[in-house]
Design a protein around this motif. Sequence first.
Motif, PDB file in Angstrom:
ATOM      1  N   GLN A  36       0.835  -1.206   0.000  1.00  0.00           N
ATOM      2  CA  GLN A  36       0.000   0.000   0.000  1.00  0.00           C
ATOM      3  C   GLN A  36       0.871   1.259   0.000  1.00  0.00           C
ATOM      4  O   GLN A  36       0.622   2.196  -0.758  1.00  0.00           O
ATOM      5  CB  GLN A  36      -0.924   0.004   1.205  1.00  0.00           C
ATOM      6  CG  GLN A  36      -1.817   1.219   1.270  1.00  0.00           C
ATOM      7  CD  GLN A  36      -2.677   1.209   2.525  1.00  0.00           C
ATOM      8  OE1 GLN A  36      -2.605   0.292   3.331  1.00  0.00           O
ATOM      9  NE2 GLN A  36      -3.468   2.237   2.688  1.00  0.00           N
ATOM     10  N   ARG A  37       1.887   1.273   0.830  1.00  0.00           N
ATOM     11  CA  ARG A  37       2.772   2.438   0.909  1.00  0.00           C
ATOM     12  C   ARG A  37       3.529   2.638  -0.396  1.00  0.00           C
ATOM     13  O   ARG A  37       3.712   3.767  -0.857  1.00  0.00           O
ATOM     14  CB  ARG A  37       3.751   2.244   2.067  1.00  0.00           C
ATOM     15  CG  ARG A  37       4.651   3.407   2.301  1.00  0.00           C
ATOM     16  CD  ARG A  37       3.880   4.563   2.877  1.00  0.00           C
ATOM     17  NE  ARG A  37       4.823   5.597   3.231  1.00  0.00           N
ATOM     18  CZ  ARG A  37       4.536   6.863   3.223  1.00  0.00           C
ATOM     19  NH1 ARG A  37       3.338   7.267   2.933  1.00  0.00           N
ATOM     20  NH2 ARG A  37       5.438   7.751   3.538  1.00  0.00           N
ATOM     21  N   LYS A  38       3.962   1.547  -1.013  1.00  0.00           N
ATOM     22  CA  LYS A  38       4.672   1.634  -2.289  1.00  0.00           C
ATOM     23  C   LYS A  38       3.771   2.245  -3.355  1.00  0.00           C
ATOM     24  O   LYS A  38       4.204   3.079  -4.141  1.00  0.00           O
ATOM     25  CB  LYS A  38       5.132   0.242  -2.719  1.00  0.00           C
ATOM     26  CG  LYS A  38       5.886   0.227  -4.018  1.00  0.00           C
ATOM     27  CD  LYS A  38       6.309  -1.167  -4.391  1.00  0.00           C
ATOM     28  CE  LYS A  38       6.927  -1.186  -5.760  1.00  0.00           C
ATOM     29  NZ  LYS A  38       7.215  -2.539  -6.200  1.00  0.00           N
ATOM     30  N   ARG A  39       2.512   1.858  -3.389  1.00  0.00           N
ATOM     31  CA  ARG A  39       1.581   2.414  -4.375  1.00  0.00           C
ATOM     32  C   ARG A  39       1.285   3.879  -4.097  1.00  0.00           C
ATOM     33  O   ARG A  39       1.020   4.644  -5.021  1.00  0.00           O
ATOM     34  CB  ARG A  39       0.305   1.595  -4.404  1.00  0.00           C
ATOM     35  CG  ARG A  39       0.520   0.267  -5.058  1.00  0.00           C
ATOM     36  CD  ARG A  39      -0.759  -0.445  -5.371  1.00  0.00           C
ATOM     37  NE  ARG A  39      -0.457  -1.691  -6.066  1.00  0.00           N
ATOM     38  CZ  ARG A  39      -1.075  -2.819  -5.855  1.00  0.00           C
ATOM     39  NH1 ARG A  39      -2.052  -2.880  -4.970  1.00  0.00           N
ATOM     40  NH2 ARG A  39      -0.748  -3.892  -6.532  1.00  0.00           N
ATOM     41  N   GLU A  40       1.314   4.285  -2.827  1.00  0.00           N
ATOM     42  CA  GLU A  40       1.125   5.697  -2.504  1.00  0.00           C
ATOM     43  C   GLU A  40       2.315   6.530  -2.973  1.00  0.00           C
ATOM     44  O   GLU A  40       2.148   7.612  -3.516  1.00  0.00           O
ATOM     45  CB  GLU A  40       0.953   5.889  -1.000  1.00  0.00           C
ATOM     46  CG  GLU A  40      -0.361   5.387  -0.450  1.00  0.00           C
ATOM     47  CD  GLU A  40      -0.410   5.456   1.062  1.00  0.00           C
ATOM     48  OE1 GLU A  40       0.549   5.974   1.684  1.00  0.00           O
ATOM     49  OE2 GLU A  40      -1.399   4.986   1.636  1.00  0.00           O
ATOM     50  N   LEU A  41       3.519   6.018  -2.759  1.00  0.00           N
ATOM     51  CA  LEU A  41       4.711   6.768  -3.128  1.00  0.00           C
ATOM     52  C   LEU A  41       4.956   6.767  -4.633  1.00  0.00           C
ATOM     53  O   LEU A  41       5.351   7.779  -5.205  1.00  0.00           O
ATOM     54  CB  LEU A  41       5.933   6.193  -2.407  1.00  0.00           C
ATOM     55  CG  LEU A  41       5.950   6.366  -0.900  1.00  0.00           C
ATOM     56  CD1 LEU A  41       7.136   5.630  -0.303  1.00  0.00           C
ATOM     57  CD2 LEU A  41       6.005   7.834  -0.535  1.00  0.00           C
ATOM     58  N   TRP A  42       4.788   5.614  -5.268  1.00  0.00           N
ATOM     59  CA  TRP A  42       5.033   5.481  -6.694  1.00  0.00           C
ATOM     60  C   TRP A  42       3.811   4.872  -7.373  1.00  0.00           C
ATOM     61  O   TRP A  42       3.756   3.659  -7.600  1.00  0.00           O
ATOM     62  CB  TRP A  42       6.250   4.583  -6.946  1.00  0.00           C
ATOM     63  CG  TRP A  42       7.483   5.121  -6.320  1.00  0.00           C
ATOM     64  CD1 TRP A  42       8.220   6.175  -6.732  1.00  0.00           C
ATOM     65  CD2 TRP A  42       8.138   4.622  -5.146  1.00  0.00           C
ATOM     66  NE1 TRP A  42       9.277   6.381  -5.883  1.00  0.00           N
ATOM     67  CE2 TRP A  42       9.257   5.435  -4.911  1.00  0.00           C
ATOM     68  CE3 TRP A  42       7.875   3.571  -4.270  1.00  0.00           C
ATOM     69  CZ2 TRP A  42      10.104   5.228  -3.845  1.00  0.00           C
ATOM     70  CZ3 TRP A  42       8.735   3.371  -3.209  1.00  0.00           C
ATOM     71  CH2 TRP A  42       9.835   4.187  -3.008  1.00  0.00           C
TER      72      TRP A  42
END
Length: 76
Positions: A36-42
Amino acid sequence: MGVKLEVFRMTLYLTFPVAMFWIANQAEWFEDSVIQRKRELWPPEKEDQRRELEEFKERIQKQREEKLLRAAQQSS
């Protein structure tokens, strides 16, 4: 008393880093939050964004080449 304290300290010194390493490498514990965090950042790229980026790269490269050619012509 001193030997028992030293054994306890050595056990603590060895157990804590090993436990933290083991916890940090449990992928199933962190998988959802990391993804989830990866999709938020990139966020996933869109095709028009990629095309615009490629066009920008080409323009910058042409400008650099022209600048180098002018500098080479002036120095000759």
